[in-house]
Scaffold this active site. Structure first.
Site, PDB file in Angstrom:
ATOM      1  CB  SER A 129      50.018  13.005  66.666  1.00 21.44           C
ATOM      2  OG  SER A 129      48.917  13.053  67.528  1.00 21.44           O
ATOM      3  CE  LYS A 130      51.145  21.894  67.898  1.00 22.65           C
ATOM      4  NZ  LYS A 130      51.477  22.047  69.280  1.00 22.65           N
ATOM      5  NE  ARG A 131      45.284  15.032  65.979  1.00 21.03           N
ATOM      6  CZ  ARG A 131      45.384  13.751  65.724  1.00 21.03           C
ATOM      7  NH1 ARG A 131      44.721  12.872  66.415  1.00 21.03           N
ATOM      8  NH2 ARG A 131      46.151  13.308  64.751  1.00 21.03           N
ATOM      9  CD  GLN A 132      48.795  10.917  70.487  1.00 24.25           C
ATOM     10  OE1 GLN A 132      49.973  11.055  70.164  1.00 24.25           O
ATOM     11  NE2 GLN A 132      48.034   9.977  70.007  1.00 24.25           N
ATOM     12  N   GLY A 133      49.523  16.180  73.290  1.00 23.69           N
ATOM     13  CA  GLY A 133      50.340  16.911  74.253  1.00 23.69           C
ATOM     14  C   GLY A 133      51.524  17.564  73.594  1.00 23.69           C
TER      15      GLY A 133
END
Ligand code: GLU
Length: 489
Positions: free
Chosen positions: A257-261
């Site tokens: 997901s976007k949050r993970q980089g």
């Protein structure tokens, strides 16, 4: 097999997700494998998510990855991909066809009523589905009330009528046969109260009229497929074939997901990954053509691509592997391409004035020691300008008592060397070492220090060859001066 026509159908969210690139790439490989066509369709039915410049951005990232599309229809006065927001009439017409056939119905529920229905009852596992028999729609209201509401322009949606006892079976090329019961499928909204179609209606209508033979998309769309299969049948259209690609996972096996980089293709591009390495890496997320190696050209990927061999289980997006792959490509990418990739970083470091031939020689000197071409100016600034920084601690350790004497002798020897390449420099150093009865180390360390100021880098003689005689002699003499003046003490 019928003529292959596939599509990539992104929603323009502002950037191309790596998962989107994988989907586009698999469609592309499949189309090319069969000599078919691949089209680009922008699915922008959700106007609230409109992002300025998103389509150009998408196309740029796809183009960078080498993916080109086959049709460029005229849309709104310019040539480009198919765009759903230009085709609303077609979807409305087809919602009407479904109404006429009894496969769709009007519903008048307010957002509050729908929210109340969807709010989970304590202990319920899944959100309740829309119950046609109790909610506010043409079945519960009757024909007269429905007409009255329509006449007074009450907001309504059009929903797909899926009979609870329907048994929807479809075949997924990767997963085999899948059967879903009508009970488990929601009466999907097809046309929203603002008159815009939902993804489901627009997607199926377009895939039909664009004569798409195979739908290749991410696994997250698998739950939608029974509705789509039902829609094809309801229209009386032949269904395309379906293939749902495995999810992309991070190294902890969770959904990427976007949050993970970084998940935007443009970010990887900006970091300086090679297009060919990146595409190679993306292509192996869920498929390995032969299983015995990792490096494939795009031609090989096209030749070997086989949808039925795509894995079902999630594919891990492993940055370490991507980096490894990038370094493999440094060895095989032509120098001219490496030079091109290094240019922007050189420019911004103020090293723009060097010709391709020289930059190429510098790259060949250090390419096995760097990951990205944009590391070049920081890694070997001394190849592009005077030495700005000396590694003083290293110098103190490696500049020995006899170093100055050796350096002065070598300056004299090298001044007479008109060949000044690795072999001549090394040959002379070796002969000198033998004559003095010393090892080569006490010669190469001072040489590296004097010509680069650093403890690490490519071989001292190779580096000196690229720097050239004039620069080397000048630097060596300058170093002695600095040494004598006590700069390094
Ligand atoms: N618009 C959908 C997306 O954003 C397309 C899904 C499909 O390929 O049907 O991914």
């Amino acid at each position: 097999m019928k003529d292959v026509r596939v599509r990539f159908a992104p929603s323009p969210t502002g950037y191309l997700h790596v998962g989107g690139l994988r989907t586009a790439l698999y469609n592309y490989l499949f189309a090319k494998h069969f000599g078919g066509k691949m089209i680009l369709r922008i699915e922008d039915t959700d106007q609230s998510r409109f992002v300025e410049g998103a389509v150009d951005n998408l196309i740029n990232s796809l183009r960078w990855a080498g993916i080109e599309f086959d049709e460029s229809p005229e849309v709104g006065g310019k040539f480009g991909p198919y765009v759903q927001s230009e085709r609303f009439e077609l979807y409305r017409k087809h919602a009407q066809i479904l109404l006429d056939k009894g496969h769709a119905y009007y519903a008048f529920d307010t957002p509050e009523e729908l929210l109340a229905m969807r709010t989970q009852k304590p202990g319920a596992v899944v959100a309740p589905k829309y119950d046609r028999l109790v909610m506010k729609n043409q079945y519960t209201l009757g024909a007269i009330e429905t007409k009255r509401l329509m006449d007074m322009k009450a907001p309504y949606v059009i929903r797909l009528r899926i009979p609870p006892d329907a048994e929807i079976t479809f075949t997924d090329i990767i997963r085999g046969d899948i059967t879903v019961l009508g009970w488990d499928v929601d009466d999907q909204i097809l046309l929203k109260s603002d008159g815009y179609p939902t993804y489901h209606l627009a997607n199926v209508v377009d895939d039909h009229f664009m004569e798409i033979s195979h739908i290749i998309r991410g696994e997250e769309w698998l739950p939608s497929t029974p509705k789509h299969a039902f829609l094809y049948d309801a229209f009386g259209w032949e269904r395309p074939e379906f293939a749902h690609l495995p999810l992309l996972l991070n190294t902890s096996k969770q959904k990427l997901s976007k949050r993970q980089g970084d998940v935007a293709v443009e970010d990887f591009r900006a970091k300086g990954y090679f297009r060919s390495a990146f595409v190679n890496f993306i292509a192996l997320l869920g498929f390995n053509p032969t299983g015995d190696r990792e490096i494939y050209t795009i031609e090989e990927l096209i030749e070997y691509f086989d949808l039925s061999k795509v894995n079902k289980s999630g594919a891990v997006f492993d940055l370490t592997k991507l980096e490894w792959m990038n370094t493999q490509y440094i060895k095989i990418v032509p120098t001219s391409e490496l030079v091109e990739l290094a240019r922007p970083a050189l420019e911004s470091a103020g090293f723009g004035g060097f010709d391709d031939e020289y930059v190429g020689r510098v790259i060949n000197l250090v390419k096995e020691r760097i990951h990205f071409m944009n590391e070049l100016p920081d890694f070997v600034p001394y190849m592009f300008g005077d030495i700005k920084e000396f590694e003083i601690e290293y110098i103190k350790k490696r500049w020995e008592e006899n170093s100055k004497e050796i350096a002065l002798d070598l300056i004299e020897i090298y001044k007479k060397d008109d060949v000044f390449n690795h072999d001549s420099l090394y040959g002379a150093a070796k002969a000198y070492a033998e004559e003095k009865g010393i090892k080569l180390g006490p010669i190469t360390h001072p040489l590296r220090i004097m010509t680069t100021g650093k403890s690490v880098g490519a071989g001292a003689f190779e580096t000196m060859e690229v720097l050239g005689k004039e620069t080397c002699i000048q630097r060596m003499e300058k170093f002695i001066e600095l040494w004598d003046s006590g700069t390094f003490i």
